[in-house]
Enzyme design. Structure first.
Site, PDB file in Angstrom:
ATOM      1  N   THR A 232       0.938  -1.164   0.105  1.00  0.00           N
ATOM      2  CA  THR A 232      -0.089  -0.045  -0.173  1.00  0.00           C
ATOM      3  C   THR A 232       1.036   1.351   0.023  1.00  0.00           C
ATOM      4  O   THR A 232       1.989   1.095   0.847  1.00  0.00           O
ATOM      5  CB  THR A 232      -1.043   0.195   1.077  1.00  0.00           C
ATOM      6  N   HIS A 233       0.538   2.500  -0.809  1.00  0.00           N
ATOM      7  CA  HIS A 233       1.401   3.397  -0.682  1.00  0.00           C
ATOM      8  C   HIS A 233       2.915   3.234  -1.507  1.00  0.00           C
ATOM      9  O   HIS A 233       3.838   3.855  -1.293  1.00  0.00           O
ATOM     10  CB  HIS A 233       1.609   4.364   0.530  1.00  0.00           C
TER      11      HIS A 233
ATOM     12  N   SER B 247      18.670  -0.293 -26.313  1.00  0.00           N
ATOM     13  CA  SER B 247      18.996   1.020 -26.545  1.00  0.00           C
ATOM     14  C   SER B 247      20.300   0.877 -27.536  1.00  0.00           C
ATOM     15  O   SER B 247      21.049   0.110 -27.498  1.00  0.00           O
ATOM     16  CB  SER B 247      19.266   1.364 -25.286  1.00  0.00           C
TER      17      SER B 247
ATOM     18  N   LYS C 235      20.760  -2.220 -21.613  1.00  0.00           N
ATOM     19  CA  LYS C 235      19.288  -1.848 -21.737  1.00  0.00           C
ATOM     20  C   LYS C 235      18.509  -2.997 -22.019  1.00  0.00           C
ATOM     21  O   LYS C 235      18.740  -3.564 -23.492  1.00  0.00           O
ATOM     22  CB  LYS C 235      18.939  -0.595 -22.243  1.00  0.00           C
TER      23      LYS C 235
ATOM     24  N   ASN D 121      14.313  -2.674 -22.572  1.00  0.00           N
ATOM     25  CA  ASN D 121      13.305  -2.025 -22.187  1.00  0.00           C
ATOM     26  C   ASN D 121      11.889  -2.530 -22.300  1.00  0.00           C
ATOM     27  O   ASN D 121      11.877  -3.238 -23.245  1.00  0.00           O
ATOM     28  CB  ASN D 121      13.474  -0.586 -23.201  1.00  0.00           C
TER      29      ASN D 121
ATOM     30  N   GLU E  83       5.084  -0.292 -21.667  1.00  0.00           N
ATOM     31  CA  GLU E  83       5.095   1.219 -21.654  1.00  0.00           C
ATOM     32  C   GLU E  83       4.034   1.770 -22.648  1.00  0.00           C
ATOM     33  O   GLU E  83       3.346   2.827 -22.713  1.00  0.00           O
ATOM     34  CB  GLU E  83       6.381   1.734 -22.338  1.00  0.00           C
TER      35      GLU E  83
ATOM     36  N   TYR F 288     -30.973  14.034 -36.634  1.00  0.00           N
ATOM     37  CA  TYR F 288     -29.533  14.072 -37.238  1.00  0.00           C
ATOM     38  C   TYR F 288     -28.932  15.226 -37.485  1.00  0.00           C
ATOM     39  O   TYR F 288     -29.391  16.358 -38.060  1.00  0.00           O
ATOM     40  CB  TYR F 288     -29.452  13.141 -38.549  1.00  0.00           C
TER      41      TYR F 288
HETATM   42  N1  ARG Z   1     -21.481  10.584 -43.834  1.00  0.00           N
HETATM   43  C1  ARG Z   1     -22.642  10.831 -43.210  1.00  0.00           C
HETATM   44  C2  ARG Z   1     -22.226  10.280 -41.677  1.00  0.00           C
HETATM   45  O1  ARG Z   1     -21.252   9.684 -41.840  1.00  0.00           O
HETATM   46  C3  ARG Z   1     -23.711   9.797 -43.346  1.00  0.00           C
HETATM   47  C4  ARG Z   1     -24.879  10.611 -43.065  1.00  0.00           C
HETATM   48  C5  ARG Z   1     -25.507  11.732 -43.930  1.00  0.00           C
HETATM   49  N2  ARG Z   1     -26.632  12.271 -43.871  1.00  0.00           N
HETATM   50  C6  ARG Z   1     -26.833  13.524 -44.241  1.00  0.00           C
HETATM   51  N3  ARG Z   1     -27.849  13.808 -44.181  1.00  0.00           N
HETATM   52  N4  ARG Z   1     -25.716  14.329 -44.685  1.00  0.00           N
HETATM   53  O2  ARG Z   1     -22.837  10.872 -40.685  1.00  0.00           O
END
Ligand code: ARG
Length: 473
Positions: free
Chosen positions: A168-169, A290, A296, A298, A303, A330
């Protein structure tokens, strides 16, 4: 009617998908700026899968004739093969994967190809494509996680008795078994696994048929397309269907937590492989040297995995910020969902693969771990508990053992190296059965309850972990 003097441009002078409404061609830079085909072509299989299901459904409900559906199906299958063979010429003017494929379909089969887009929009199309794509990727990621977890559990099983210091710590606290430590890693991954499968469950609803935003006037059968595409059911609300990308955010949240966990494991592997700890050797094939320091070796792989956490967290923040305050439905903003999501998936896959290959092959140095556990008075709590069993209140026994430790620090000797007489200077309640308590083996064996570090608990925890993992297969 507008009163513009110039004659309306023909569709071909603007863009074939929406030319009717426009009077000039889109600016060349804007065309490039708004195009997504350079990255969304990655969705082509899912786009075609969705189109095939849509066409079949349109034929089923009588919007397409059987012959038209057959032509469209054959055309789409041909295009899929062309793309897979690298013979498809992607065009930026056609903006995205959806319009590229649709335009090629019409080139290939003639104007019947133009009927494919009946009753749908790119808005529900893209929402469907990403869900299908992410679902496929999730299945592969789950397989990789299972491989990594089985490797960790098997290693834990074989090191149920290997003793190391628990910290711990980052200070020596109490001895634990290496197997117990490894099973802690598995618990983290097990929760990540659960989150991944939850995400899959929630994303598996079909937006197809939501069309642009409000649904469509055609007598579509959304249940049929949902079933054909392996979705649980159609989504409930068309506005939400085309708009939200919470499923992608949820995946990125899973990815952030997974990489957080992998970065913690990486950090431990890096420390353990150092000359200061020497708890493990990493196989040479996971390390690099390295160019200047000949000695080395690594730990590049852990990482790099630790470093990849940065971009994964960045992608989560990108998507959260992308979605924030977007009004329904949309918006073109959502085109920005793909690159962070794609890179998150690629990064998660690579990191899991690296870990699944590497972790089962780490070579623990049992003697170094044991010797490290002997330093740092790791059994001091055991001595305090012993005195409690002899009737001392815990606070008093803590005080007594504190004094004994101070003496040990001064003498540079561990409690188990004291003589009985020396120990008795601190409390007359100590008798010669104390030495069993002060050994590392005694200390771990005494923590013998569910979730404890005792070897037999580690073995049964490993068995339960494995059973849980396989119950998902
Ligand atoms: N390339 C667009 C996207 O990835 C597809 C949908 C486009 N629709 C539109 N109404 N422009 O979202």
């Amino acid at each position: 009617m507008n009163d513009k003097p110039s004659a309306p441009a023909t569709a071909s002078a603007t863009n074939s998908a929406w030319g009717g409404r426009f009077s000039e061609a889109v600016d060349a830079f804007v065309a490039r700026f708004t195009a997504s085909v350079s990255f969304d072509q990655r969705l082509y299989r899912q786009d075609i899968r969705g189109s095939l299901a849509h066409a079949a459904m349109l034929a089923e409900v009588g919007v397409l004739s059987a012959a038209e559906c057959e032509q469209i199906t054959a055309g789409l299958q041909l295009i899929e093969q062309q793309i897979a063979r690298g013979e498809f010429n992607w065009s930026e003017t056609l903006e995205d994967v959806h319009m590229n494929i649709e335009a090629r379909l019409t080139d290939a089969i003639g104007s019947v190809g133009k009927k494919l887009h009946t009753g749908r929009s790119r808005n529900d199309q893209v929402a469907t494509d990403i869900r299908l794509w992410l679902r496929d990727e999730i299945d592969q990621i789950a397989t990789l996680l299972t491989r990594l977890q089985s490797g960790i559990i098997a290693l834990a099983e074989s090191h149920a008795e290997t003793i190391m210091p628990g910290f711990t710590h980052l200070q020596t606290a109490q001895p634990v078994t290496f197997g117990h430590h490894l099973l802690a890693w598995n618990e983290m991954l097990e929760r990540d696994h659960g989150r991944l499968l939850d995400c899959r469950k929630r994303l598996n609803y079909s937006p197809l048929g939501a069309a642009a935003l409000a649904g469509t006037t055609y007598p579509i059968d959304r249940h049929a397309t949902a079933a054909a595409l392996g979705f649980t059911a159609p989504t409930e609300n068309s506005l939400d269907s085309v708009s939200d990308r919470d499923f992608a955010i949820e995946f990125c949240a899973f990815a952030s937590l997974l990489l957080t966990h992998l970065s913690r494991m990486s950090e431990e592997l890096i420390l353990w492989a150092s000359a200061q700890f020497q708890f493990i050797d990493l196989p040479d094939r996971f390390c690099t040297g390295s160019s200047i320091m000949p000695q080395k070796k690594n730990p590049d792989v852990p990482e790099l995995v630790r470093g990849k956490t940065g971009r994964i967290n960045g992608h989560l923040v990108s998507l959260l910020t992308l979605m924030k305050s977007q009004p329904l439905a949309y918006n073109k903003d959502n085109q920005e969902d793909k690159e962070p999501l794609f890179d998150s998936v690629d990064t998660v896959r690579d990191c899991l693969r690296a870990f699944a290959d590497m972790v089962p092959n780490i070579q623990p140095r049992q003697q170094q771990m044991y010797q490290a556990a002997q330093r740092g008075f790791s059994t001091a709590t055991d001595l305090a508990d012993y005195l409690v069993r002899r009737g001392l209140p815990f606070r008093d026994s803590h005080e007594v053992v504190g004094r004994a430790v101070a003496y040990g620090v001064e003498q540079q000797r561990d409690l188990s190296e004291f003589t009985l007489a020396e120990l008795q200077q601190f409390s007359a309640a100590i008798e010669d059965d104390v030495f069993a308590v002060l050994t590392l083996e005694g200390s771990v064996a005494a923590r013998d309850h569910i979730g404890g570090t005792a070897p037999q608990q580690v073995r049964s925890a490993a068995a339960r972990a494995l059973a849980k993992l396989h119950s998902r297969d």
